[in-house]
Scaffold this motif. Structure first.
Motif, short mmCIF file in Angstrom:
data_model
loop_
_atom_site.label_atom_id
_atom_site.label_comp_id
_atom_site.label_asym_id
_atom_site.label_seq_id
_atom_site.Cartn_x
_atom_site.Cartn_y
_atom_site.Cartn_z
N VAL A 19 0.86 -1.15 -0.19
CA VAL A 19 -0.04 -0.31 -0.24
C VAL A 19 0.79 1.27 -0.25
O VAL A 19 0.72 2.05 -0.94
N GLN A 20 1.80 1.14 0.86
CA GLN A 20 2.97 2.55 1.15
C GLN A 20 3.93 2.23 0.53
O GLN A 20 4.87 3.77 -0.30
N SER A 21 3.97 0.96 -0.87
CA SER A 21 4.84 1.17 -1.93
C SER A 21 6.54 1.36 -1.16
O SER A 21 7.63 1.70 -1.98
N THR A 22 6.97 0.46 0.27
CA THR A 22 8.13 0.39 0.44
C THR A 22 8.06 -0.84 0.69
O THR A 22 7.69 -2.21 1.13
N LEU A 23 9.97 -0.89 0.84
CA LEU A 23 10.65 -2.83 1.73
C LEU A 23 10.78 -1.64 2.45
O LEU A 23 11.78 -1.03 2.79
N TYR A 24 11.77 -3.32 3.49
CA TYR A 24 11.90 -3.00 4.51
C TYR A 24 13.33 -4.01 4.87
O TYR A 24 13.00 -5.23 4.10
N LEU A 25 13.90 -4.39 5.59
CA LEU A 25 15.13 -4.58 6.07
C LEU A 25 15.39 -4.74 7.34
O LEU A 25 15.53 -3.46 7.51
N GLN A 26 14.71 -5.54 8.55
CA GLN A 26 14.95 -5.13 9.72
C GLN A 26 16.42 -6.60 9.93
O GLN A 26 16.00 -7.46 9.78
N MET A 27 17.23 -6.00 10.58
CA MET A 27 18.61 -6.38 10.66
C MET A 27 18.50 -6.29 12.63
O MET A 27 18.88 -5.41 12.64
N ASN A 28 18.77 -7.46 12.95
CA ASN A 28 18.76 -7.54 14.11
C ASN A 28 19.80 -8.50 14.08
O ASN A 28 20.80 -9.28 13.77
N GLY A 29 20.82 -8.07 15.59
CA GLY A 29 22.29 -9.11 16.22
C GLY A 29 23.23 -8.36 14.93
O GLY A 29 23.94 -9.70 14.72
N LEU A 30 23.56 -7.69 14.59
CA LEU A 30 23.90 -7.06 13.45
C LEU A 30 25.64 -6.93 13.88
O LEU A 30 26.02 -7.40 15.71
N LYS A 31 26.47 -7.62 12.95
CA LYS A 31 28.07 -7.97 13.43
C LYS A 31 28.52 -7.17 12.34
O LYS A 31 28.82 -6.29 11.26
N PRO A 32 30.06 -6.44 12.93
CA PRO A 32 31.29 -5.85 12.03
C PRO A 32 31.37 -6.72 10.18
O PRO A 32 31.49 -5.74 9.52
N GLU A 33 30.86 -8.17 10.29
CA GLU A 33 31.15 -8.30 8.89
C GLU A 33 29.97 -7.32 8.19
O GLU A 33 29.73 -8.15 6.47
N ASP A 34 28.31 -7.41 8.80
CA ASP A 34 27.48 -5.94 8.54
C ASP A 34 27.72 -5.16 7.45
O ASP A 34 26.89 -4.48 6.85
N THR A 35 29.16 -4.24 8.06
CA THR A 35 29.14 -3.22 7.29
C THR A 35 29.40 -3.29 5.84
O THR A 35 29.90 -3.83 5.20
N ALA A 36 28.63 -2.07 5.32
CA ALA A 36 28.11 -1.96 4.13
C ALA A 36 27.54 -1.23 3.54
O ALA A 36 27.13 -0.79 4.03
N VAL A 37 27.47 -0.67 2.07
CA VAL A 37 26.51 0.11 1.86
C VAL A 37 25.16 -0.71 1.65
O VAL A 37 25.72 -1.61 0.76
N TYR A 38 23.91 -1.02 2.17
CA TYR A 38 22.70 -1.52 1.61
C TYR A 38 21.83 -0.88 0.77
O TYR A 38 21.51 0.43 0.42
N TYR A 39 21.92 -1.67 -0.48
CA TYR A 39 21.07 -0.97 -1.76
C TYR A 39 19.76 -2.22 -2.00
O TYR A 39 20.01 -3.13 -1.40
N CYS A 40 18.74 -0.76 -2.34
CA CYS A 40 17.26 -2.05 -2.82
C CYS A 40 17.61 -2.07 -4.02
O CYS A 40 17.98 -1.10 -4.84
N ALA A 41 16.48 -3.03 -4.33
CA ALA A 41 16.47 -3.58 -6.35
C ALA A 41 15.56 -3.70 -6.51
O ALA A 41 14.50 -4.16 -6.01
N LYS A 42 14.67 -3.90 -8.21
CA LYS A 42 13.65 -4.10 -7.94
C LYS A 42 13.56 -4.80 -9.18
O LYS A 42 14.92 -4.78 -10.21
N TYR A 43 13.40 -5.78 -9.06
CA TYR A 43 13.34 -6.94 -10.22
C TYR A 43 12.85 -6.83 -11.42
O TYR A 43 11.73 -6.67 -11.44
#
Length: 125
Positions: free
Chosen positions: A75-99
């Motif tokens: 309805v809101q045309s929004t994609l989410y990513l809930q990230m818990n338990g984050l680790k140093p190796e998760d450090t990055a630029v995060y991108y969303c993409a349209k398939y």
């Protein structure tokens, strides 16, 4: 014109949580699968997670299973990513993409999909 705008990144301590958002416009959001990818410093773009058009099918890379959750609001045309338990190796630029279609069988071609500008996630103490 397809527009994808990510937000929600930031600096968080190991074990912390963040919720990324991707506001989509310029296309029929509810008709397309969507995904998240990331690029760490000095490394290539890697697929993280994706979700089909309805939200009924989701997939994750092994390293984030049980910690990250992808979901969407058609309805809101929004994609989410809930990230818990984050680790140093998760450090990055995060991108969303349209398939290119409603299904998620194209993760291997993720780098070729339309992406947003990205949001930086830094996990550090």
């Amino acid at each position: 014109e397809v527009q994808l705008v990510e937000s929600g990144g930031g600096l968080v301590q190991p074990g912390g949580s963040l919720r990324l958002s991707c506001a989509a416009s310029g296309f029929n959001f509810r008709g397309y699968a969507m995904g998240w990818g990331r690029q760490a410093p000095g490394k290539g773009l890697e697929w993280v997670s994706d979700i089909n058009f309805s939200g009924g099918s989701k997939a994750y890379r092994d390293s984030v299973k049980g910690r990250f959750t992808i979901f969407r609001d058609n309805v809101q045309s929004t994609l989410y990513l809930q990230m818990n338990g984050l680790k140093p190796e998760d450090t990055a630029v995060y991108y969303c993409a349209k398939y290119p279609g409603p299904g998620t069988n194209g993760a291997s071609e993720f780098r070729n999909y339309v992406r947003g500008q990205g949001t930086q996630v830094t996990v550090s103490s």
